[in-house]
Design a protein around this motif. Structure first.
Motif, PDB file in Angstrom:
ATOM      1  N   GLY A 103       0.777  -1.148   0.029  1.00 23.28           N
ATOM      2  CA  GLY A 103      -0.118   0.005  -0.001  1.00 23.28           C
ATOM      3  C   GLY A 103       0.706   1.181   0.013  1.00 23.28           C
ATOM      4  N   GLU A 104       1.932   1.142  -0.317  1.00 25.85           N
ATOM      5  CA  GLU A 104       2.820   2.336  -0.310  1.00 25.85           C
ATOM      6  C   GLU A 104       3.487   2.687  -1.837  1.00 25.85           C
ATOM      7  OE1 GLU A 104       6.340   1.378   1.705  1.00 25.85           O
ATOM      8  OE2 GLU A 104       5.280   0.826   3.680  1.00 25.85           O
ATOM      9  N   ALA A 105       3.975   3.716  -2.194  1.00 25.61           N
ATOM     10  CA  ALA A 105       4.309   4.037  -3.507  1.00 25.61           C
ATOM     11  C   ALA A 105       5.575   3.090  -3.812  1.00 25.61           C
ATOM     12  CB  ALA A 105       4.807   5.611  -3.534  1.00 25.61           C
ATOM     13  N   LYS A 106       5.675   2.749  -5.112  1.00 25.29           N
ATOM     14  CA  LYS A 106       6.835   2.142  -5.468  1.00 25.29           C
ATOM     15  C   LYS A 106       8.014   2.883  -5.535  1.00 25.29           C
ATOM     16  CE  LYS A 106       3.632  -0.976  -8.105  1.00 25.29           C
ATOM     17  NZ  LYS A 106       3.008  -0.834  -9.470  1.00 25.29           N
ATOM     18  N   THR A 107       9.094   2.109  -5.474  1.00 24.77           N
ATOM     19  CA  THR A 107      10.328   2.838  -5.895  1.00 24.77           C
ATOM     20  C   THR A 107      10.901   2.695  -7.139  1.00 24.77           C
ATOM     21  OG1 THR A 107      11.872   0.812  -5.295  1.00 24.77           O
ATOM     22  CG2 THR A 107      11.092   2.245  -3.515  1.00 24.77           C
ATOM     23  N   TRP A 108      11.763   3.575  -7.671  1.00 19.34           N
ATOM     24  CA  TRP A 108      12.261   3.277  -9.169  1.00 19.34           C
ATOM     25  C   TRP A 108      12.427   1.945  -9.488  1.00 19.34           C
ATOM     26  CZ3 TRP A 108      16.958   1.357 -10.491  1.00 19.34           C
ATOM     27  CH2 TRP A 108      17.678   1.178  -9.490  1.00 19.34           C
ATOM     28  N   CYS A 109      12.907   1.001  -8.700  1.00 20.28           N
ATOM     29  CA  CYS A 109      13.219  -0.301  -9.133  1.00 20.28           C
ATOM     30  C   CYS A 109      12.305  -1.546  -8.862  1.00 20.28           C
ATOM     31  CB  CYS A 109      14.638  -0.682  -8.099  1.00 20.28           C
ATOM     32  SG  CYS A 109      14.386  -0.808  -6.459  1.00 20.28           S
TER      33      CYS A 109
ATOM     34  N   GLY B  10       9.925  -5.115 -15.102  1.00 22.28           N
ATOM     35  CA  GLY B  10      10.936  -5.282 -16.099  1.00 22.28           C
ATOM     36  C   GLY B  10      12.199  -5.405 -15.603  1.00 22.28           C
ATOM     37  N   LEU B  11      12.392  -4.397 -14.453  1.00 21.25           N
ATOM     38  CA  LEU B  11      13.635  -4.306 -14.015  1.00 21.25           C
ATOM     39  C   LEU B  11      14.024  -5.513 -12.901  1.00 21.25           C
ATOM     40  CD1 LEU B  11      16.162  -2.734 -13.515  1.00 21.25           C
ATOM     41  CD2 LEU B  11      15.254  -1.214 -11.633  1.00 21.25           C
ATOM     42  N   LEU B  12      12.863  -5.955 -12.283  1.00 22.27           N
ATOM     43  CA  LEU B  12      12.725  -7.291 -11.423  1.00 22.27           C
ATOM     44  C   LEU B  12      13.140  -8.473 -12.116  1.00 22.27           C
ATOM     45  CD1 LEU B  12       9.999  -6.573  -8.704  1.00 22.27           C
ATOM     46  CD2 LEU B  12      12.534  -6.095  -8.402  1.00 22.27           C
ATOM     47  N   SER B  13      12.631  -8.607 -13.318  1.00 21.09           N
ATOM     48  CA  SER B  13      12.977  -9.752 -14.076  1.00 21.09           C
ATOM     49  C   SER B  13      14.292  -9.839 -14.664  1.00 21.09           C
ATOM     50  CB  SER B  13      12.116  -9.881 -15.557  1.00 21.09           C
ATOM     51  OG  SER B  13      10.892  -9.903 -15.057  1.00 21.09           O
ATOM     52  N   TRP B  14      14.829  -8.516 -14.887  1.00 21.43           N
ATOM     53  CA  TRP B  14      16.188  -8.282 -15.255  1.00 21.43           C
ATOM     54  C   TRP B  14      17.114  -8.666 -14.033  1.00 21.43           C
ATOM     55  CZ3 TRP B  14      19.894  -5.083 -13.274  1.00 21.43           C
ATOM     56  CH2 TRP B  14      21.094  -5.081 -13.560  1.00 21.43           C
ATOM     57  N   ALA B  15      16.978  -8.141 -12.740  1.00 14.71           N
ATOM     58  CA  ALA B  15      17.786  -8.470 -11.611  1.00 14.71           C
ATOM     59  C   ALA B  15      17.754  -9.900 -11.142  1.00 14.71           C
ATOM     60  CB  ALA B  15      17.392  -7.582 -10.655  1.00 14.71           C
ATOM     61  N   SER B  16      16.569 -10.405 -11.345  1.00 16.44           N
ATOM     62  CA  SER B  16      16.479 -11.770 -11.074  1.00 16.44           C
ATOM     63  C   SER B  16      17.293 -12.643 -11.881  1.00 16.44           C
ATOM     64  CB  SER B  16      14.997 -12.402 -11.226  1.00 16.44           C
ATOM     65  OG  SER B  16      14.673 -13.858 -10.984  1.00 16.44           O
ATOM     66  N   GLU B  17      17.360 -12.606 -13.254  1.00 12.37           N
ATOM     67  CA  GLU B  17      17.982 -13.369 -14.232  1.00 12.37           C
ATOM     68  C   GLU B  17      19.639 -13.175 -13.870  1.00 12.37           C
ATOM     69  OE1 GLU B  17      17.050 -12.194 -18.241  1.00 12.37           O
ATOM     70  OE2 GLU B  17      14.838 -12.730 -17.797  1.00 12.37           O
ATOM     71  N   VAL B  18      20.043 -12.020 -13.639  1.00  6.25           N
ATOM     72  CA  VAL B  18      21.353 -11.595 -13.358  1.00  6.25           C
ATOM     73  C   VAL B  18      21.644 -12.278 -12.054  1.00  6.25           C
ATOM     74  CG1 VAL B  18      23.035  -9.704 -12.748  1.00  6.25           C
ATOM     75  CG2 VAL B  18      21.611  -9.544 -14.567  1.00  6.25           C
ATOM     76  N   LEU B  19      20.955 -12.309 -11.148  1.00  6.87           N
ATOM     77  CA  LEU B  19      21.145 -12.979  -9.606  1.00  6.87           C
ATOM     78  C   LEU B  19      21.285 -14.271  -9.729  1.00  6.87           C
ATOM     79  CD1 LEU B  19      19.478 -10.370  -7.401  1.00  6.87           C
ATOM     80  CD2 LEU B  19      21.826 -10.799  -7.523  1.00  6.87           C
ATOM     81  N   GLU B  20      20.462 -14.978 -10.413  1.00  7.38           N
ATOM     82  CA  GLU B  20      20.403 -16.585 -10.694  1.00  7.38           C
ATOM     83  C   GLU B  20      21.558 -16.877 -11.328  1.00  7.38           C
ATOM     84  OE1 GLU B  20      17.062 -18.875 -11.495  1.00  7.38           O
ATOM     85  OE2 GLU B  20      15.569 -17.541 -10.650  1.00  7.38           O
ATOM     86  N   ARG B  21      22.025 -16.153 -12.452  1.00  8.16           N
ATOM     87  CA  ARG B  21      23.296 -16.665 -13.167  1.00  8.16           C
ATOM     88  C   ARG B  21      24.417 -16.574 -12.006  1.00  8.16           C
ATOM     89  NH1 ARG B  21      20.943 -13.846 -17.527  1.00  8.16           N
ATOM     90  NH2 ARG B  21      22.485 -12.146 -17.195  1.00  8.16           N
ATOM     91  N   TRP B  22      24.416 -15.428 -11.419  1.00  6.87           N
ATOM     92  CA  TRP B  22      25.441 -15.092 -10.345  1.00  6.87           C
ATOM     93  C   TRP B  22      25.571 -16.230  -9.450  1.00  6.87           C
ATOM     94  CZ3 TRP B  22      25.015 -14.051  -5.210  1.00  6.87           C
ATOM     95  CH2 TRP B  22      25.918 -13.983  -4.352  1.00  6.87           C
TER      96      TRP B  22
END
Length: 93
Positions: free
Chosen positions: A31-37, A41-53
């Motif tokens: 129920g709060e405002a979302k942050t820039w991240c 799309g950004l969460l999907s990208w981060a998830s892919e990067v972190l899984e590979r890492w």
């Protein structure tokens, strides 16, 4: 390699994975405002990067964070106990 000069190698790193859709639902429930991240799309990208890492590193345990708090906590406890036993030969607690 440069990171090792700044951050030492850990005995254990834990990567809590949660599907992007579930993460977005939890973000919405706050129920709060979302942050820039906090965008799919950004969460999907981060998830892919972190899984590979995580898959390319030693001493990284991936834990399914899309379960109950109790189940996740149990997996974290087990991972820390295994790491302690491997490093110290025993679980000191």
């Amino acid at each position: 390699e440069m990171n090792h000069a700044i951050v030492p190698t850990y005995d254990l790193q834990i990567y809590l994975h949660i599907p992007v859709e579930a993460a977005m639902a939890r973000i919405e429930q706050r129920g709060e405002a979302k942050t820039w991240c906090e965008k799919p799309g950004l969460l999907s990208w981060a998830s892919e990067v972190l899984e590979r890492w995580a898959e390319s590193r030693e001493r990284v345990v991936q834990i399914d964070g899309y379960r109950t708090i109790e189940a996740v906590a149990e997996d974290v406890l087990m991972a820390t106990q295994r790491a302690a036993k491997a490093r110290l030969g025993a679980i000191p607690w």
